[in-house]
Design an enzyme around this catalytic site. Structure first.
Site, short mmCIF file in Angstrom:
data_model
loop_
_atom_site.label_atom_id
_atom_site.label_comp_id
_atom_site.label_asym_id
_atom_site.label_seq_id
_atom_site.Cartn_x
_atom_site.Cartn_y
_atom_site.Cartn_z
N TYR A 186 0.77 -1.15 -0.10
CA TYR A 186 0.04 -0.06 0.06
C TYR A 186 0.85 1.30 -0.18
O TYR A 186 0.69 2.14 -0.80
CB TYR A 186 -1.12 -0.03 1.30
CG TYR A 186 -1.78 1.19 1.36
CD1 TYR A 186 -2.97 1.56 0.32
CD2 TYR A 186 -1.47 2.00 2.43
CE1 TYR A 186 -3.67 2.61 0.43
CE2 TYR A 186 -2.35 3.17 2.51
CZ TYR A 186 -3.35 3.51 1.63
OH TYR A 186 -4.02 4.51 1.66
N LYS A 190 1.40 4.25 -3.00
CA LYS A 190 1.28 5.53 -2.95
C LYS A 190 2.09 6.35 -3.10
O LYS A 190 2.16 7.50 -3.71
CB LYS A 190 0.41 5.96 -1.48
CG LYS A 190 -1.05 5.27 -1.05
CD LYS A 190 -2.04 5.81 -2.30
CE LYS A 190 -3.40 5.21 -1.67
NZ LYS A 190 -4.32 5.56 -2.97
#
Ligand SMILES: NC(=O)c1ccc[n+]([C@@H]2O[C@H](COP(=O)([O-])OP(=O)(O)OC[C@H]3O[C@@H](n4cnc5c(N)ncnc54)[C@H](OP(=O)(O)O)[C@@H]3O)[C@@H](O)[C@H]2O)c1
Length: 290
Positions: A186, A190
């Protein structure tokens, strides 16, 4: 008549919990971006969702007077569907788009509470690789194709703003300083997304299109309501680090609160002020929590 496209308008930050506290935790999630932006009847608000009928039904039931809301179906990982959503958007708006808000993301508990070593120990390389692609394909690659599909219309718009909802977890410094060993995919997705916006920003500066990555802060979307005891313990550990980072941090925002802060910050940012390609929090700074 500003026009907005928001991906991930089915739940979470795409929706808001305010005003419906009598419902169950999951059902309390109403429209966040969609609700807030459609309050102004002069805005045209187009929500992209993976499964349109339930969202269309909710608009009908919960925001029946908002004739400025349009729900289109498109999975971010379905190129053809995204291109169709872009042309359908142009039909609704008359050929232009002011704001593209890339809010949808692949968010899985898979890597949320484990260190890299724990993940490798619990997964086969096959599963590990599949999850890597799930995060990267949706949160990075699909955003690029989303931009490709919608940019012709953004270029014809007035505001010319593209906002990606990123995360403080994509910031190398906070991860480094606080030894955040969890959420490797994750966080990496990002961080990569932030770079995508820098690159697009560099290319489209001359055309006046502003690209931004913005963290909404910590937002209660109900996603941590069913954790195992181990996951709960890890969440407590991380929350304690957040409190150390920001002693004034009192807990997550409601989705609509976060949306209001982000849109207010978005309004203030411009290429003219040197904001092209910036990665900021909802506060318009590098402080990820208030
Ligand atoms: N909540 C937080 O504290 C927080 C903090 C930092 C950053 N963020 C960022 O804020 C954004 C919204 O997060 P959230 O907390 O609202 O998450 P969420 O409640 O899990 O919602 C995720 C949304 O993305 C959609 N989505 C997922 N995969 C998709 C795909 N392949 N195609 C189209 N739509 C897809 C989901 O649609 P379905 O309903 O069809 O699954 C859902 O609408 C994300 O970018 C997230 O990284 C959130």
């Amino acid at each position: 008549m500003p026009s907005y496209v928001i991906t991930g308008a089915s739940r979470g930050i795409g929706v808001s919990k305010s005003g419906s506290r009598h419902l169950s935790t999951t059902d309390r999630h109403q429209w966040g971006f969609v609700q807030h932006l459609s309050e102004d009847p002069s805005n045209t608000v187009i929500g992209l969702v993976r499964n349109a009928p339930p969202t269309i039904e909710r608009v009908k039931n919960e925001l029946p007077d908002r004739k400025n809301i349009h729900i289109l179906q498109a999975d971010l990982n379905d190129d053809a569907a995204i291109r169709k959503a872009a042309t359908d958007t142009a039909s609704i708006t008359g050929g232009s788009l002011d704001y593209l808000i890339g809010n949808a993301a692949y968010l899985a508990l898979y890597d949320q509470f484990d260190s890299p070593g724990e993940l490798l120990a619990k997964s086969s390389h096959e599963v590990f690789t599949k999850e890597f692609h799930n995060f990267m394909d949706t949160n990075v690659l699909a955003q690029i194709f989303l931009y490709e599909a919608f940019l012709p219309f953004i270029l014809k718009g007035k505001a010319k703003k593209v906002l990606s909802i990123s995360s403080g977890m994509g910031d190398l410094e906070i991860n480094r300083e606080y030894d955040f060993d969890h959420a490797i995919f994750y966080s990496s997705s990002k961080a990569a997304l932030n770079m995508v916006n820098v690159k697009f920003g560099a290319q489209y500066k001359k055309d006046g299109v502003l690209f931004l990555s913005m963290c909404p802060g910590m937002v209660d979307t109900g996603s941590f309501s069913k954790l195992s005891p181990t996951q709960g313990a890890k969440l407590q550990e991380v929350t304690a680090k957040f409190q150390q980072y920001s002693p004034s941090f009192t807990g997550p925002y409601e989705p609509v609160e976060a949306v209001k802060k982000m849109t207010s910050t978005l309004d203030k940012l411009s290429i003219e002020n040197g904001d092209q390609g910036k990665y900021l929090s909802h506060l318009g700074t590098k402080r990820w929590l208030p």
